[in-house]
Design an enzyme around this catalytic site. Sequence first.
Site, PDB file in Angstrom:
ATOM      1  N   LYS B  76       0.849  -1.196   0.000  1.00 52.27           N
ATOM      2  CA  LYS B  76       0.000   0.000   0.000  1.00 52.27           C
ATOM      3  C   LYS B  76       0.883   1.243   0.000  1.00 52.27           C
ATOM      4  O   LYS B  76       1.926   1.274   0.680  1.00 52.27           O
ATOM      5  CB  LYS B  76      -0.903  -0.021   1.234  1.00 52.27           C
ATOM      6  CG  LYS B  76      -1.975   1.065   1.265  1.00 52.27           C
ATOM      7  CD  LYS B  76      -2.851   0.932   2.522  1.00 52.27           C
ATOM      8  CE  LYS B  76      -3.951   1.974   2.592  1.00 52.27           C
ATOM      9  NZ  LYS B  76      -4.770   1.847   3.814  1.00 52.27           N
ATOM     10  N   SER B 151      -9.659   1.716   2.928  1.00 52.12           N
ATOM     11  CA  SER B 151      -8.779   2.490   2.079  1.00 52.12           C
ATOM     12  C   SER B 151      -7.748   1.665   1.324  1.00 52.12           C
ATOM     13  O   SER B 151      -7.183   2.132   0.353  1.00 52.12           O
ATOM     14  CB  SER B 151      -8.050   3.535   2.919  1.00 52.12           C
ATOM     15  OG  SER B 151      -7.223   2.907   3.879  1.00 52.12           O
ATOM     16  N   SER B 175      -9.849  -0.679   7.150  1.00 52.64           N
ATOM     17  CA  SER B 175      -9.275  -0.458   5.816  1.00 52.64           C
ATOM     18  C   SER B 175      -8.576  -1.656   5.193  1.00 52.64           C
ATOM     19  O   SER B 175      -8.219  -1.607   4.019  1.00 52.64           O
ATOM     20  CB  SER B 175      -8.304   0.724   5.857  1.00 52.64           C
ATOM     21  OG  SER B 175      -9.015   1.935   5.828  1.00 52.64           O
TER      22      SER B 175
END
Lengths: 479, 481
Positions: B76, B151, B175
């Site tokens: 990420k 996210s 997330s």
Amino acid sequence: MPYEAVIGLEIHAQLLTTTKIFCGCETAFGAPPNTHVCPVCLGFPGALPMLNQRAVEYAIRAALALGCTVHPTSVFARTNYFYPDLPKGYQISQYDRPLATGGQLTWQDGEREVHVGITRIHMEEDAGKSLHEGFGDSSMSSYIDLNRAGVPLIEIVSEPDLRSAADAGQFFARLRAILVALGINDGNMEEGSLRCDANVSVRPWGTTTFGTKTEIKNVNSFRYLEKAIDYEIHRHCDLVMRGERIVQETRLFDSASGHTFSMRSKEDAHDYRYFPEPDLPPLTITAAWVADVARTLPELPDARRARFISEYALPPYDAAWLTQSMAMASYFEAVARATKNPKASSNWVMGELARLMKERGHEIEQVPVSADALAGLIGLIDAGRISGSIAKGVLEKMYADGRSAEVIVDQDGLARIDDEGAVLVAVQGVLAVNADAAADYRAGKTKSFGFLVGQVMKASGGKANPALVNAVLKRELGG
Amino acid sequence: MGAHATARDIRQQIVDGATSAEATCEAALAAIREGDATIGAFLHVDAAGALDAARAIDARSDKASLPLAGVPVAVKDNICTAGVRTTAGSRMLDTFVPPYDATVVTRLRAAGAVIVGKTNCDEFAMGSSTENSAYFPTKNPWDVTRTPGGSSGGSAAAVAAGFSPIALGSDTGGSVRQPAAFCGVVGLKPTYGRVSRYGLIAFGSSLDQVGTFGQTVHDAALLYDVIAGPDAFDSTASSHPVSPTVAQLDRPLGPVRLGVPRAMLAEGVEADVRAAFDAALEAWRSAGAELVDIDLPHAPHAIPVYYLVAPAEASSNLARYDGVRYGFRAAVGPRDSLEAMYERTRDAGFGAEVKRRILIGTYVLSAGYYDAFYLKAQQVRTLIRDDYTRAFEGVDAIVMPTTPSAAFRLGERVDHPLQMYLNDVFTVSANLAGVPAVSVPCGLTAERLPVGVQVVGPAFAEGRILQIAHALESRMPTMTR
């Protein structure tokens, strides 16, 4: 109506750790700008603080020396504000749960005992430095040096127990001596490793409520601190007596004019939005840790001063003077131990040595004459090998070229003249050219004797044994 | 269950010499080149760096000692990678290249993993759809008109699309788990403090935790085992000893009690999600689990508490993005003030959702509001944590749907932040309580969208919840797109 001043101080002291409070960067002063930095103290994304345990130990030392209670749990908090030299946009400090609270600093001022409470001691990180002057484009740009960002500080907050600028100055000076003696601060106000803010208000004598206060920020010398506070007290009194309102605000001291001026009022004060620092667990300090630190505390200035009076029978003035700095006190003590003559040692340290230091702008650490060397000089006086006045010249030479007193006395022929024949020759020479004075003496004007002794001493280059000169001169005049 | 090769198999083939790390990496890069134009899982692909790392693995004779030898991993983009641009999905960090690796990245490299690229995410991890990325929205590989969740939507999509078998994400309020559920993959949020946060770009420091994605529970566990453990760069990392979870997965489940918080499921859960969840409960029951109804009385307050605590911390964490030292700085003239520089930089550098949360956070920490909002929220947070502690006295784990609905359509909730926030209703509590939770696929809706079920355990019980999730996984039919 008479007024009394109410003063409290907030002192920021940089801790003498080799690395910063939350990262491994060096703390040394004077490095090229932005060279002692890393992702942590630059506030890079994802970087996290790791607390320097040595900094905690130093803070505990200060807390113990000032009689504070060290709390088993204290909490770091964020002080949020925007400024270019504050890399994270917040300062990691301690807010509602400080490291230590409730101490005091007490001293004797003649008959009066001055007692100042210590409200709290907390740990925090320093910000960087903004440079607004001295560059070609300073009219348009500011430069930032982040070497200082993350240097460990303690903030020491006093109770509003001080009543005069002079006492405030004394408090600051004594606190400085303690921090230096503890080995946790270098006491250097010019480099900013010790900084002081003063909160000042006035109130009618005999009342107990506080007047509106103003804060004077960042005063960096004892003298300026006293001047700034005095100025502020007078300004408050003038306003109050004219029936005007005092505005709660932060003020700066301008050393050139001796005035304080407004920096920002309470209305523009920051809302720091304090909250507990989630990146650091609460700081736990065990009783065992506190006890360990307590065992390593050095003798503090007050205790040393008292000991100098009792152990060396020094006058209080000498003891106070010598214990102004740890290094000075240690130097004196080494001289006194070697000579076994404490009073002569204190006289020489406070007198001739201090004079030579002042001439050259030296601190005791820079003095080229070691304590042993000075003891050697005092030993020569005590053994009668040189006179006190000759010794002054010898010390100057020691200071200048590093030779020992012994060597200087031998090489420069400064040993006392104890040979009666040599003294007699000098006496006879003086009497031959000062027949009038000799006649005066014989006529009963005993004052002339002193003059004649002086002439003989002068003729011998100050080296003649004064007792012998007296005896020989008396005999010659009487004969 | 996965449609693509697992990390476990890839590693084994490389260790056995059946394939090379370089060939594996080439294949992953090719899959990304082919498919990511549609999905948008990656913000940057580091082909050169990945191939260099793969070749270095191939040159090693000790591959068998590397738990992730030659395995491609997606990371990420809010996790710092030395020398590789790390934007956290924000314009503010558009040009930011970290000079250091996050601790989790250091551990990935040491384990022989090959980092293929940085995945898309909501800006600074604030969002539940990856639509708050300053760059582009990521699409759900199951239905490209839908969001992959967020996210960590890019990481979940990368695994679901077969771009990389495993991926790292971060989970502040769900997330990792919510996008795992939306994308039909496994997502683990470890115990707070179990994985170092050093190098994870902070959002809500007391809630953030790096988590793992895999197509299987085994792969998510394998990646977790590599990154978990104490760290000298994070004071909030626990010194609690780590035990490998992979070894625990195939052990007999033994007697297990699973708590079901019935009251929370009473309303707001889509029928298809409810049906899939009930099927999961049946599967567990058939595996020998005892199902017990439990009560988490303060659970209804979790969303408001979360949306006070997280923005408060975020408002402070994001203060460093001021245009002074790195990242984006708005154009200012020599006569403009410092304040003008700050204002323009932060106005242009941050997106709407980030600004909304900074404003909320600044407000709740302000003098006069702190006690009523932030302090009160922290007090309720303690009650929520106590609920979990009490519940775990009677059960081994708590199970509930990961999300109340399956993946929603792109654009559907962009203008409805509250509706977006309510999607986190089942996930935020684990962050507030600091406990571990894993989302595992448990079926499909009528529209063939994946549904996830969440297993929440007591602190440091990662091994146990992964084992429980694995027991379900092995009883579920393979789901294919």
